[in-house]
Design an enzyme around this catalytic site. Structure first.
Site, PDB file in Angstrom:
ATOM      1  N   ASP A   1      35.031  33.105  42.966  1.00  0.00           N
ATOM      2  CA  ASP A   1      36.044  34.124  42.692  1.00  0.00           C
ATOM      3  C   ASP A   1      37.273  34.033  43.593  1.00  0.00           C
ATOM      4  OD1 ASP A   1      34.733  35.041  44.916  1.00  0.00           O
ATOM      5  OD2 ASP A   1      34.216  37.009  44.097  1.00  0.00           O
ATOM      6  N   ARG A   2      37.167  33.280  44.685  1.00  0.00           N
ATOM      7  CA  ARG A   2      38.327  33.145  45.569  1.00  0.00           C
ATOM      8  C   ARG A   2      39.063  31.838  45.294  1.00  0.00           C
ATOM      9  NH1 ARG A   2      37.074  35.417  51.518  1.00  0.00           N
ATOM     10  NH2 ARG A   2      35.988  37.304  50.880  1.00  0.00           N
TER      11      ARG A   2
ATOM     12  N   THR B   1      31.290  45.934  51.196  1.00  0.00           N
ATOM     13  CA  THR B   1      32.491  45.773  50.370  1.00  0.00           C
ATOM     14  C   THR B   1      32.120  45.220  48.994  1.00  0.00           C
ATOM     15  OG1 THR B   1      33.704  45.224  52.394  1.00  0.00           O
ATOM     16  CG2 THR B   1      34.786  44.734  50.319  1.00  0.00           C
TER      17      THR B   1
ATOM     18  N   SER C   1      28.973  35.142  48.446  1.00  0.00           N
ATOM     19  CA  SER C   1      30.356  34.699  48.356  1.00  0.00           C
ATOM     20  C   SER C   1      30.657  33.493  49.241  1.00  0.00           C
ATOM     21  CB  SER C   1      31.263  35.876  48.694  1.00  0.00           C
ATOM     22  OG  SER C   1      32.594  35.527  48.503  1.00  0.00           O
ATOM     23  N   HIS C   2      31.583  33.660  50.161  1.00  0.00           N
ATOM     24  CA  HIS C   2      32.056  32.565  51.003  1.00  0.00           C
ATOM     25  C   HIS C   2      31.174  32.370  52.235  1.00  0.00           C
ATOM     26  CE1 HIS C   2      33.394  36.448  52.108  1.00  0.00           C
ATOM     27  NE2 HIS C   2      33.593  36.041  53.337  1.00  0.00           N
TER      28      HIS C   2
ATOM     29  N   GLU D   1      44.403  40.046  46.360  1.00  0.00           N
ATOM     30  CA  GLU D   1      44.063  40.443  47.721  1.00  0.00           C
ATOM     31  C   GLU D   1      44.399  39.324  48.688  1.00  0.00           C
ATOM     32  OE1 GLU D   1      40.347  43.108  48.022  1.00  0.00           O
ATOM     33  OE2 GLU D   1      39.796  41.354  46.873  1.00  0.00           O
TER      34      GLU D   1
ATOM     35  N   ASP E   1      30.978  31.596  45.247  1.00  0.00           N
ATOM     36  CA  ASP E   1      30.678  32.148  43.922  1.00  0.00           C
ATOM     37  C   ASP E   1      31.845  32.040  42.948  1.00  0.00           C
ATOM     38  OD1 ASP E   1      32.050  34.040  45.456  1.00  0.00           O
ATOM     39  OD2 ASP E   1      31.221  35.721  44.332  1.00  0.00           O
TER      40      ASP E   1
ATOM     41  N   LYS F   1      37.722  39.008  40.640  1.00  0.00           N
ATOM     42  CA  LYS F   1      38.737  38.012  40.928  1.00  0.00           C
ATOM     43  C   LYS F   1      38.226  36.656  40.447  1.00  0.00           C
ATOM     44  CE  LYS F   1      37.391  37.774  45.811  1.00  0.00           C
ATOM     45  NZ  LYS F   1      36.527  38.903  46.137  1.00  0.00           N
TER      46      LYS F   1
ATOM     47  N   ASP G   1      35.502  29.294  46.315  1.00  0.00           N
ATOM     48  CA  ASP G   1      34.473  29.651  47.293  1.00  0.00           C
ATOM     49  C   ASP G   1      33.066  29.570  46.706  1.00  0.00           C
ATOM     50  OD1 ASP G   1      34.626  31.836  45.605  1.00  0.00           O
ATOM     51  OD2 ASP G   1      34.119  33.257  47.185  1.00  0.00           O
TER      52      ASP G   1
ATOM     53  N   THR H   1      40.425  47.790  50.242  1.00  0.00           N
ATOM     54  CA  THR H   1      39.814  46.469  50.107  1.00  0.00           C
ATOM     55  C   THR H   1      38.535  46.567  49.277  1.00  0.00           C
ATOM     56  OG1 THR H   1      40.718  45.688  52.187  1.00  0.00           O
ATOM     57  CG2 THR H   1      38.714  44.617  51.413  1.00  0.00           C
TER      58      THR H   1
HETATM   59  C1  G16 Z   1      34.776  40.765  48.838  1.00  0.00           C
HETATM   60  C2  G16 Z   1      35.506  41.799  48.039  1.00  0.00           C
HETATM   61  C3  G16 Z   1      36.981  41.675  48.273  1.00  0.00           C
HETATM   62  C4  G16 Z   1      37.299  41.743  49.748  1.00  0.00           C
HETATM   63  C5  G16 Z   1      36.505  40.700  50.487  1.00  0.00           C
HETATM   64  C6  G16 Z   1      36.648  40.808  51.979  1.00  0.00           C
HETATM   65  O1  G16 Z   1      35.079  39.492  48.367  1.00  0.00           O
HETATM   66  O2  G16 Z   1      35.251  41.685  46.665  1.00  0.00           O
HETATM   67  O3  G16 Z   1      37.616  42.704  47.589  1.00  0.00           O
HETATM   68  O4  G16 Z   1      38.659  41.553  49.963  1.00  0.00           O
HETATM   69  O5  G16 Z   1      35.132  40.860  50.202  1.00  0.00           O
HETATM   70  O6  G16 Z   1      36.137  42.035  52.384  1.00  0.00           O
HETATM   71  P1  G16 Z   1      35.955  42.402  53.898  1.00  0.00           P
HETATM   72  O7  G16 Z   1      37.337  42.324  54.492  1.00  0.00           O
HETATM   73  O8  G16 Z   1      35.380  43.777  53.877  1.00  0.00           O
HETATM   74  O9  G16 Z   1      35.053  41.360  54.517  1.00  0.00           O
HETATM   75  P2  G16 Z   1      33.976  38.368  48.209  1.00  0.00           P
HETATM   76  O10 G16 Z   1      34.715  37.148  47.767  1.00  0.00           O
HETATM   77  O11 G16 Z   1      33.353  38.239  49.587  1.00  0.00           O
HETATM   78  O12 G16 Z   1      33.026  38.904  47.201  1.00  0.00           O
END
Ligand code: G16
Length: 539
Positions: free
Chosen positions: A277-278, A17, A112-113, A359, A275, A372, A273, A340
């Site tokens: 962005d959340r 993703t 990310s998270h 999202e 990085d 984001k 989070d 997504t």
């Molecule tokens: C990424 C994507 C988001 C997505 C999220 C969760 O976020 O940039 O658009 O909503 O993953 O994705 P999934 O449901 O496929 O785990 P981040 O914050 O992890 O970079």
């Protein structure tokens, strides 16, 4: 000197993703990171004379891979790389820097998270010139290249000092170490009414979760906005995030939640989070779901100077609740529903078709960057509170009284056996034609499909993006597999019930969703396929 190193393809370098995310140990295999970075550079055109931005969330392996990326960028012909001091750049700050410097793109190093540390997760993502994650056609080309790569190239020589601001040269390429916060903080100051926020006398708590947002939040919230020292908690980025998941949800930001529900709660609580962005938004005694936050931000954005002219449109990912669609309808502007992945918003933002996006996965942002942006959401909320004089709870109640309420929850089943998860999804897809008209308790299926998206700007189609089961009356359940996990499969079940403005607007979410939870189990056979009788995480 440029070294050329022979290599063999790895079969598991398909970006998910949001870039390539794997365990640190996977990235530490000889040639693993190099193969992926070389594949990016092989696919990307126009490197000669161009600028590349490099930075990450400071997690374990960040500095090592940044040194590798700098050496490889020099071999690939870039004229300049811009690197955040200490290797630090939040994802939104990286997006802004790419845009501001007119860079060809950027390497954003983050998972990310997901947790960090020698046994945890790492990631590499390529962002393109608009500052956003590479679109699918680029990630597919990168993946194809990883399967045929035979060699990678890198400048040799000592490591670059990542901690000293200024410029050095590596094989004729300029390496510029920049303050990671300054440009981003100035951008935020241009969008929001800092004077009004200062004057409102609010009390806030911000949990940076020992992740990248710490230095940004400290500069913006404490230094520029004058919130009390200590407002930013866990503000020093740590390579292992202090052993926690830097995931701003009700499980991993439990301390903040408990504070906000206590008698000592400040006016406003937020978290970000790994990085940056959340975001998580909690008012005193009132948690705001990410889907509701998107709708409330969109409805009130005109109160902030950066959005005073109004919005062109609102975009949300398919599993995100339809609350934002009702705001778009009231504002007389288009609403977009994308798969997504933030990358799907990029074209809509570039085309000026959408101004605000969001999202369910705790992401909101606007056309100021192409990612984001956690602190952006926090500052827009603060601007709203300052401009209206209302509390978070009052803003939420007023919103529901006007638009109705989309009760919403996501149930995650983590570390599920991949074959079992695939079988569940396959069975669901096979059942799609027979679902309409079926009754589950009080619910009747109105429609069911596998979501596909046609991008209105370039007509590209992305299929198989999640199974939607829509019930009469605007409730629904969505099933999809996460594209960001690093072990096994994560099944996400998104549950939503619409309650009109004259309905039950302040009832317990679990109670309101109970019928839909039961229907989801009956429709998908979650326990039968996965052996799980309850989700690991409810957000
Ligand atoms: C990424 C994507 C988001 C997505 C999220 C969760 O976020 O940039 O658009 O909503 O993953 O994705 P999934 O449901 O496929 O785990 P981040 O914050 O992890 O970079």
């Amino acid at each position: 000197m440029i070294r050329t190193v022979p290599t063999q393809p790895f079969s598991d370098q398909k970006p998910g993703t949001s870039g390539l995310r794997k365990k640190v140990k996977v990235f530490q295999q000889p040639n693993y990171a190099e193969n992926f970075i070389q594949s990016v550079f092989d696919v990307v055109e126009g490197k000669e004379g161009s600028t590349l931005v490099i930075g990450g969330d400071g997690r374990y392996l960040n500095r090592t891979v940044i040194q590798t990326a700098i050496r490889m960028a020099a071999a690939a012909g870039f004229a300049r790389v811009v690197v955040g001091q200490g290797g630090i750049l939040s994802t939104p700050a990286a997006s802004h820097l790419i845009r501001r410097r007119g860079a060809l793109g950027g390497l954003v190093l983050s998972a990310s998270h997901n947790p960090g540390g020698p046994d945890e997760d790492f990631g590499i993502k390529y962002n393109v010139a608009n500052g956003g994650p590479a679109p699918e056609k680029v990630t597919e080309a990168i993946h194809a290249r990883t399967l045929s790569i035979t060699e990678w190239h890198a400048a040799s020589g000592p490591d670059v000092d990542l901690d000293t601001l200024g410029e050095v040269t590596v094989e004729g390429m300029t390496v510029e170490i920049v303050d990671p916060v300054a440009d981003y903080a100035a951008l935020m100051e241009s969008l929001f009414d800092f004077d009004a926020i200062r004057a409102a006398g609010l009390t806030i708590a911000f949990d940076a979760m020992s992740a990248v947002t710490g230095p940004y939040a400290t500069e913006i919230l404490e230094r520029r906005l004058g919130f009390a020292p200590g407002t930013v908690r866990n503000g020093v980025p740590l390579e292992d995030f202090g052993g926690h998941h830097p995931d701003p949800n009700l499980v991993h930001a439990r301390d903040l939640y408990d504070l906000m529900m206590s008698a000592d709660a400040p006016d406003f609580g937020a978290a970000s989070d790994g990085d940056g962005d959340r975001n998580l938004i909690i008012g005193r005694g009132r948690f705001v779901t990410p889907s509701d936050s998107l709708a409330m931000l969109a409805a009130n954005a005109h109160l902030a100077p950066g959005y005073a002219a109004g919005l062109n449109g609102i975009a949300r990912s398919m599993p995100t609740s339809a609350a934002a669609d009702r705001v778009a309808a009231a504002l007389g502007i288009p609403a977009f529903e994308t798969p997504t992945g933030w990358k799907f918003f990029g074209n809509l933002l570039d085309a000026g078709m959408a101004t605000i996006c969001g999202e369910e996965s705790a992401g909101t942002g606007s056309d100021h960057v192409r990612e984001k942006d956690g602190l952006w959401a926090v500052l827009l909320w603060l601007n709203m509170l300052a401009a209206t004089g209302k509390s978070v709870d009052e803003i939420a109640r007023d919103h529901w009284a006007r638009f109705g309420r989309n009760y919403y929850a996501r149930h995650d089943y983590e570390g599920v056996d991949s074959a079992a998860a695939d079988a569940l999804m396959a069975a669901l897809r096979a059942d799609l034609p027979v679902l309409p008209g079926r009754r589950y308790g009080p619910l009747t299926v109105a429609a069911a499909d596998d979501f596909a998206y046609r991008d209105p700007t370039d007509d590209s189609v992305s299929a198989n993006q999640g199974v939607r089961v829509l019930f009469d009356g605007g409730s629904r359940v969505v099933f999809r597999l996460s594209g960001t996990g690093t072990s096994g499969a994560t099944l996400r079940v998104y549950l939503e019930r619409y309650e009109p403005a004259d309905g039950y607007l302040d009832t317990d979410t679990g109670t309101m969703l109970a019928d839909i939870v039961a229907a989801a189990e009956e429709i998908a056979g979650i326990a039968r396929h996965t052996g799980r009788t309850r989700p690991d995480v409810v957000t």
